[in-house]
Design a protein around this motif. Structure first.
Motif, PDB file in Angstrom:
ATOM      1  N   MET A  26      10.202  11.479   0.253  1.00  0.00           N
ATOM      2  CA  MET A  26      10.064  10.766   1.721  1.00  0.00           C
ATOM      3  C   MET A  26       9.846   9.209   1.603  1.00  0.00           C
ATOM      4  O   MET A  26       9.321   8.920   0.568  1.00  0.00           O
ATOM      5  CB  MET A  26       8.695  11.417   2.403  1.00  0.00           C
ATOM      6  CG  MET A  26       9.040  12.876   2.680  1.00  0.00           C
ATOM      7  SD  MET A  26       7.432  13.917   3.140  1.00  0.00           S
ATOM      8  CE  MET A  26       7.081  13.176   4.698  1.00  0.00           C
ATOM      9  N   ARG A  27      10.373   8.691   2.503  1.00  0.00           N
ATOM     10  CA  ARG A  27      10.328   7.319   2.553  1.00  0.00           C
ATOM     11  C   ARG A  27       8.725   6.835   2.689  1.00  0.00           C
ATOM     12  O   ARG A  27       8.205   7.476   3.795  1.00  0.00           O
ATOM     13  CB  ARG A  27      10.927   6.563   3.613  1.00  0.00           C
ATOM     14  CG  ARG A  27      12.322   6.378   3.106  1.00  0.00           C
ATOM     15  CD  ARG A  27      13.053   5.569   4.238  1.00  0.00           C
ATOM     16  NE  ARG A  27      13.726   6.424   5.247  1.00  0.00           N
ATOM     17  CZ  ARG A  27      14.541   6.511   6.098  1.00  0.00           C
ATOM     18  NH1 ARG A  27      15.166   5.328   6.402  1.00  0.00           N
ATOM     19  NH2 ARG A  27      15.233   7.404   6.672  1.00  0.00           N
ATOM     20  N   VAL A  28       8.092   5.828   2.036  1.00  0.00           N
ATOM     21  CA  VAL A  28       6.759   5.288   2.177  1.00  0.00           C
ATOM     22  C   VAL A  28       7.020   4.457   3.390  1.00  0.00           C
ATOM     23  O   VAL A  28       7.842   3.510   3.301  1.00  0.00           O
ATOM     24  CB  VAL A  28       6.256   4.593   0.985  1.00  0.00           C
ATOM     25  CG1 VAL A  28       4.991   3.967   1.337  1.00  0.00           C
ATOM     26  CG2 VAL A  28       5.906   5.607   0.126  1.00  0.00           C
ATOM     27  N   GLU A  29       6.437   4.607   4.318  1.00  0.00           N
ATOM     28  CA  GLU A  29       6.440   3.794   5.443  1.00  0.00           C
ATOM     29  C   GLU A  29       5.414   2.526   5.899  1.00  0.00           C
ATOM     30  O   GLU A  29       5.543   1.643   6.661  1.00  0.00           O
ATOM     31  CB  GLU A  29       6.359   4.744   6.953  1.00  0.00           C
ATOM     32  CG  GLU A  29       7.220   5.608   7.038  1.00  0.00           C
ATOM     33  CD  GLU A  29       8.793   5.344   7.268  1.00  0.00           C
ATOM     34  OE1 GLU A  29       8.859   4.249   7.634  1.00  0.00           O
ATOM     35  OE2 GLU A  29       9.538   6.154   6.784  1.00  0.00           O
ATOM     36  N   GLY A  30       4.335   2.672   4.985  1.00  0.00           N
ATOM     37  CA  GLY A  30       3.278   1.656   4.948  1.00  0.00           C
ATOM     38  C   GLY A  30       2.193   2.254   4.069  1.00  0.00           C
ATOM     39  O   GLY A  30       2.261   3.102   3.311  1.00  0.00           O
ATOM     40  N   TRP A  31       1.199   1.633   4.211  1.00  0.00           N
ATOM     41  CA  TRP A  31      -0.245   1.806   3.473  1.00  0.00           C
ATOM     42  C   TRP A  31      -1.318   2.057   4.359  1.00  0.00           C
ATOM     43  O   TRP A  31      -1.560   0.860   5.275  1.00  0.00           O
ATOM     44  CB  TRP A  31      -0.334   0.557   2.346  1.00  0.00           C
ATOM     45  CG  TRP A  31       1.014   0.292   1.935  1.00  0.00           C
ATOM     46  CD1 TRP A  31       1.818  -0.720   2.029  1.00  0.00           C
ATOM     47  CD2 TRP A  31       1.412   0.882   0.575  1.00  0.00           C
ATOM     48  NE1 TRP A  31       3.109  -0.540   1.397  1.00  0.00           N
ATOM     49  CE2 TRP A  31       2.722   0.549   0.150  1.00  0.00           C
ATOM     50  CE3 TRP A  31       1.035   2.019  -0.001  1.00  0.00           C
ATOM     51  CZ2 TRP A  31       3.336   0.921  -0.503  1.00  0.00           C
ATOM     52  CZ3 TRP A  31       1.974   2.525  -1.189  1.00  0.00           C
ATOM     53  CH2 TRP A  31       2.969   1.929  -1.448  1.00  0.00           C
ATOM     54  N   ASP A  32      -2.305   2.889   3.885  1.00  0.00           N
ATOM     55  CA  ASP A  32      -3.429   2.964   4.855  1.00  0.00           C
ATOM     56  C   ASP A  32      -4.398   1.684   4.596  1.00  0.00           C
ATOM     57  O   ASP A  32      -4.641   1.546   3.369  1.00  0.00           O
ATOM     58  CB  ASP A  32      -4.184   4.064   4.181  1.00  0.00           C
ATOM     59  CG  ASP A  32      -5.591   4.704   4.896  1.00  0.00           C
ATOM     60  OD1 ASP A  32      -6.459   3.766   4.607  1.00  0.00           O
ATOM     61  OD2 ASP A  32      -5.561   5.495   5.731  1.00  0.00           O
TER      62      ASP A  32
END
Length: 137
Positions: A26-32
């Motif tokens: 899955m694509r990483v969409e951002g960071w917590d």
């Protein structure tokens, strides 16, 4: 090259699979913001979810970050045996994706409007030229 390896964060999350879910990426969409953990889209919940919330999360892998797209400019991609019955196939280059590391990947469109990368092409034919001995692999 799988187009899923292109994204804006430069990272892909790899999952090993469970009894009910096959291995996937899955694509990483951002960071917590609080933990710095990679976030992916949970389609069932309709929300971003930390990769570490998945029991089968394995690891992250680098992806190509697209920084620009340039017109295909009349270039064509050619395969010697990818057409019907193993015949030659030539498709227009729709665009060139330029990545942050300077790589250019040709994106083609077929007669049905399907878009794919052309990394497996045997030759690229410049605008105005025909397939000849110098462009064959």
């Amino acid at each position: 090259m799988d187009l899923r390896y292109f994204n804006q964060t430069g990272w892909i999350a790899i999952f090993s699979g469970t009894e009910t879910e096959i291995g996937r990426m899955m694509r990483v969409e951002g960071w917590d913001q609080a933990t710095g953990t990679a976030l992916v889209v949970d389609r069932k919940r309709g929300a971003l979810r930390r990769v570490t919330d998945y029991e089968d999360f394995s690891h992250l892998e680098p992806a190509d970050q697209v920084v620009a797209a340039v017109s295909g400019g009349g270039w064509r991609a050619h395969w010697t045996d990818q057409g019907p019955g193993g015949t030659p196939l030539t498709e227009q280059v729709l665009a060139w994706l330029i990545t942050s590391n300077g790589r250019a990947t040709a994106i083609t469109v077929d007669t049905y409007g399907h878009v794919e990368d052309a990394d497996s092409a045997d030759a690229f034919i410049p605008p105005g030229e025909e397939l000849g001995p110098q462009t064959r692999s």
